[in-house]
Design an enzyme around this catalytic site. Structure first.
Site, mmCIF file in Angstrom:
data_model
loop_
_atom_site.group_PDB
_atom_site.id
_atom_site.type_symbol
_atom_site.label_atom_id
_atom_site.label_comp_id
_atom_site.label_asym_id
_atom_site.label_seq_id
_atom_site.Cartn_x
_atom_site.Cartn_y
_atom_site.Cartn_z
ATOM 1 N N PRO A 78 47.473 -49.636 1.662
ATOM 2 C CA PRO A 78 47.092 -50.903 2.585
ATOM 3 C C PRO A 78 46.744 -50.273 3.915
ATOM 4 O O PRO A 78 47.479 -49.319 4.617
ATOM 5 C CB PRO A 78 48.367 -51.852 2.612
ATOM 6 C CG PRO A 78 49.214 -50.930 2.008
ATOM 7 C CD PRO A 78 48.588 -50.064 1.169
ATOM 8 N N ASN A 79 45.710 -50.790 4.612
ATOM 9 C CA ASN A 79 45.468 -50.751 5.976
ATOM 10 C C ASN A 79 44.474 -49.307 6.284
ATOM 11 O O ASN A 79 44.036 -49.097 7.372
ATOM 12 C CB ASN A 79 46.591 -50.872 7.034
ATOM 13 C CG ASN A 79 47.029 -52.133 6.835
ATOM 14 O OD1 ASN A 79 46.306 -53.151 7.172
ATOM 15 N ND2 ASN A 79 48.287 -52.285 6.791
ATOM 16 N N ARG B 229 42.376 -47.770 13.837
ATOM 17 C CA ARG B 229 43.503 -48.044 13.731
ATOM 18 C C ARG B 229 44.558 -47.253 14.323
ATOM 19 O O ARG B 229 44.499 -45.958 13.838
ATOM 20 C CB ARG B 229 43.741 -48.250 12.290
ATOM 21 C CG ARG B 229 45.323 -48.626 11.927
ATOM 22 C CD ARG B 229 45.905 -48.234 10.529
ATOM 23 N NE ARG B 229 47.201 -48.543 10.266
ATOM 24 C CZ ARG B 229 48.016 -47.971 9.249
ATOM 25 N NH1 ARG B 229 47.260 -47.268 8.287
ATOM 26 N NH2 ARG B 229 49.209 -48.391 9.124
ATOM 27 N N TYR C 100 46.909 -42.061 13.948
ATOM 28 C CA TYR C 100 46.204 -41.573 12.953
ATOM 29 C C TYR C 100 44.854 -41.101 13.008
ATOM 30 O O TYR C 100 44.224 -40.692 12.006
ATOM 31 C CB TYR C 100 46.013 -43.059 12.147
ATOM 32 C CG TYR C 100 47.203 -43.642 11.482
ATOM 33 C CD1 TYR C 100 47.962 -42.989 10.640
ATOM 34 C CD2 TYR C 100 47.559 -44.935 11.847
ATOM 35 C CE1 TYR C 100 49.189 -43.596 10.224
ATOM 36 C CE2 TYR C 100 48.819 -45.426 11.501
ATOM 37 C CZ TYR C 100 49.452 -44.793 10.608
ATOM 38 O OH TYR C 100 50.761 -45.505 10.248
ATOM 39 N N ASN D 130 48.387 -41.791 -0.933
ATOM 40 C CA ASN D 130 48.758 -42.201 0.350
ATOM 41 C C ASN D 130 49.217 -43.935 0.195
ATOM 42 O O ASN D 130 48.372 -44.641 0.325
ATOM 43 C CB ASN D 130 47.730 -42.241 1.569
ATOM 44 C CG ASN D 130 48.680 -42.374 2.773
ATOM 45 O OD1 ASN D 130 49.751 -43.075 2.918
ATOM 46 N ND2 ASN D 130 47.958 -42.008 3.848
ATOM 47 N N HIS E 31 57.450 -47.259 1.859
ATOM 48 C CA HIS E 31 58.971 -47.439 2.147
ATOM 49 C C HIS E 31 59.477 -48.644 1.548
ATOM 50 O O HIS E 31 60.496 -49.008 2.002
ATOM 51 C CB HIS E 31 58.791 -47.689 3.802
ATOM 52 C CG HIS E 31 57.867 -46.525 4.456
ATOM 53 N ND1 HIS E 31 58.050 -45.345 4.518
ATOM 54 C CD2 HIS E 31 56.698 -46.722 5.112
ATOM 55 C CE1 HIS E 31 57.123 -44.663 5.050
ATOM 56 N NE2 HIS E 31 56.261 -45.509 5.489
ATOM 57 N N ASP F 299 57.701 -46.741 -9.941
ATOM 58 C CA ASP F 299 57.921 -47.052 -11.334
ATOM 59 C C ASP F 299 56.914 -46.677 -11.989
ATOM 60 O O ASP F 299 56.938 -46.208 -13.060
ATOM 61 C CB ASP F 299 58.679 -48.652 -11.680
ATOM 62 C CG ASP F 299 60.075 -48.735 -11.365
ATOM 63 O OD1 ASP F 299 60.694 -47.572 -10.822
ATOM 64 O OD2 ASP F 299 60.651 -49.616 -11.570
ATOM 65 N N HIS G 215 50.610 -38.090 3.542
ATOM 66 C CA HIS G 215 50.731 -39.424 4.817
ATOM 67 C C HIS G 215 50.048 -38.401 5.866
ATOM 68 O O HIS G 215 50.017 -37.296 6.117
ATOM 69 C CB HIS G 215 51.939 -39.389 5.278
ATOM 70 C CG HIS G 215 52.732 -40.189 4.149
ATOM 71 N ND1 HIS G 215 52.651 -41.352 3.889
ATOM 72 C CD2 HIS G 215 53.797 -39.752 3.249
ATOM 73 C CE1 HIS G 215 53.315 -41.686 2.823
ATOM 74 N NE2 HIS G 215 54.094 -40.735 2.565
ATOM 75 N N LEU G 216 49.200 -39.137 6.422
ATOM 76 C CA LEU G 216 48.369 -38.492 7.849
ATOM 77 C C LEU G 216 49.351 -38.180 8.766
ATOM 78 O O LEU G 216 49.386 -37.231 9.541
ATOM 79 C CB LEU G 216 47.528 -39.573 8.161
ATOM 80 C CG LEU G 216 46.145 -40.152 7.303
ATOM 81 C CD1 LEU G 216 45.877 -41.229 7.725
ATOM 82 C CD2 LEU G 216 45.073 -38.877 7.387
ATOM 83 N N SER G 217 50.362 -39.091 9.259
ATOM 84 C CA SER G 217 51.232 -38.890 10.261
ATOM 85 C C SER G 217 52.645 -38.074 9.623
ATOM 86 O O SER G 217 52.786 -38.383 8.450
ATOM 87 C CB SER G 217 51.764 -40.094 11.028
ATOM 88 O OG SER G 217 52.248 -41.110 9.960
ATOM 89 N N ARG H 40 58.996 -40.371 12.736
ATOM 90 C CA ARG H 40 58.353 -41.787 13.503
ATOM 91 C C ARG H 40 59.960 -42.634 13.188
ATOM 92 O O ARG H 40 60.792 -42.177 13.431
ATOM 93 C CB ARG H 40 57.258 -42.201 12.715
ATOM 94 C CG ARG H 40 55.970 -41.290 13.026
ATOM 95 C CD ARG H 40 54.952 -41.993 12.134
ATOM 96 N NE ARG H 40 54.467 -43.202 12.797
ATOM 97 C CZ ARG H 40 53.819 -43.835 12.304
ATOM 98 N NH1 ARG H 40 52.939 -43.709 11.088
ATOM 99 N NH2 ARG H 40 53.317 -45.339 12.814
ATOM 100 N N ARG I 204 60.419 -45.537 8.418
ATOM 101 C CA ARG I 204 59.306 -44.686 7.518
ATOM 102 C C ARG I 204 59.974 -43.410 7.029
ATOM 103 O O ARG I 204 59.358 -42.637 6.379
ATOM 104 C CB ARG I 204 58.380 -44.387 8.561
ATOM 105 C CG ARG I 204 57.480 -45.501 9.282
ATOM 106 C CD ARG I 204 56.183 -45.066 9.989
ATOM 107 N NE ARG I 204 56.043 -46.253 10.755
ATOM 108 C CZ ARG I 204 55.205 -47.183 10.394
ATOM 109 N NH1 ARG I 204 54.639 -47.187 9.313
ATOM 110 N NH2 ARG I 204 54.852 -48.120 11.479
HETATM 111 C C1 DQA Z 1 51.083 -43.421 6.629
HETATM 112 C C2 DQA Z 1 52.388 -43.810 7.001
HETATM 113 C C3 DQA Z 1 53.038 -44.965 6.770
HETATM 114 O O1 DQA Z 1 54.349 -45.203 7.217
HETATM 115 C C4 DQA Z 1 52.204 -46.369 7.258
HETATM 116 O O2 DQA Z 1 52.667 -47.388 7.043
HETATM 117 C C5 DQA Z 1 50.787 -45.831 6.889
HETATM 118 C C6 DQA Z 1 50.124 -44.779 7.135
HETATM 119 C C7 DQA Z 1 50.482 -42.367 6.828
HETATM 120 O O3 DQA Z 1 49.327 -41.771 6.353
HETATM 121 O O4 DQA Z 1 50.709 -41.597 7.907
HETATM 122 O O5 DQA Z 1 50.234 -46.910 6.753
HETATM 123 O O6 DQA Z 1 51.245 -43.520 5.216
#
Ligand code: DQA
Length: 189
Positions: free
Chosen positions: A31-32, A39, A44, A95, A101, A108, A121-123, A128, A132
């Site tokens: 998501p997102n 964003r 990111y 990702n 989290h 599963d 994960h990008l970050s 953080r 997370r």
């Molecule tokens: C993320 C890290 C997650 O904590 C966050 O909710 C994301 C992006 C990352 O790619 O750093 O949406 O997965």
């Protein structure tokens, strides 16, 4: 409508090079991540998801891998796609974004399909907020790559490729000078 991309080397080209033993990897963005580029840029970066997918597709051609890249904001949809990977896929790059989290269901599903999975994960999630730092996915993943930005996806693909090769999969090695680059890339949807 979820984003679904398929990247594959051209069949004619494959016939020419004899590289028909293609590895298939599913790449899932949670998501997102469709909002990347605009964003929370300080966290990111400015690369869009399209740019990330394009660089993945390019590397996959070099490695002789077919990628199936999908993004969804829905947990259940991601679970369904992970289950789909049971037939015809040799690995998963995921990702899970915020579901990292929270989602026992995604964990599963990954455990059930039991394919080598790289969590990206990008970050750097460990630098953080406290919430997370817990990943439900890492316990069933082969590896976690966190904090390299978009390059993390490329490292994941290279690492997965090496893992599958060294574990006996009959896969082509990286293309050498004498092996021409396949030119066709198909993109569906
Ligand atoms: C993320 C890290 C997650 O904590 C966050 O909710 C994301 C992006 C990352 O790619 O750093 O949406 O997965």
């Amino acid at each position: 409508m979820p984003r679904l991309y398929k990247f594959a080397v051209g069949i004619e080209r494959l016939a020419e090079t004899g590289r028909t033993d293609m590895l298939r990897v599913m790449v899932l963005h949670g998501p997102n991540l469709n909002l990347l580029g605009t964003r929370e840029e300080s966290i990111y970066g400015t690369a869009t998801l399209d740019a990330i997918d394009t660089s993945l597709a390019k590397l996959s051609e070099d490695l002789g891998i077919t990628l199936d890249i999908r993004q969804s904001n829905l947990e259940g949809e991601l679970v369904t796609w992970i289950q789909e990977a049971r037939s015809g896929y040799q690995g998963i790059i995921i990702n899970p974004a915020a579901y990292t989290h929270t989602s026992v269901a995604i964990r599963d599903a990954l455990a059930a399909v039991n394919l080598p999975t790289i969590e990206v994960h990008l970050s750097n999630i460990h630098r953080r907020e406290e919430f997370r730092r817990t990943s439900y996915v890492s316990g069933v993943a082969l590896a976690q790559i966190s904090g390299f930005g978009p390059v993390g996806y490329l490292l994941a693909l290279r690492g997965l490729h090496e893992h599958l090769r060294s574990n006996g999969s009959k896969l082509p090695g990286p293309r050498t000078r004498s092996t021409p680059r396949p030119r066709t890339r198909t993109r569906s949807h």
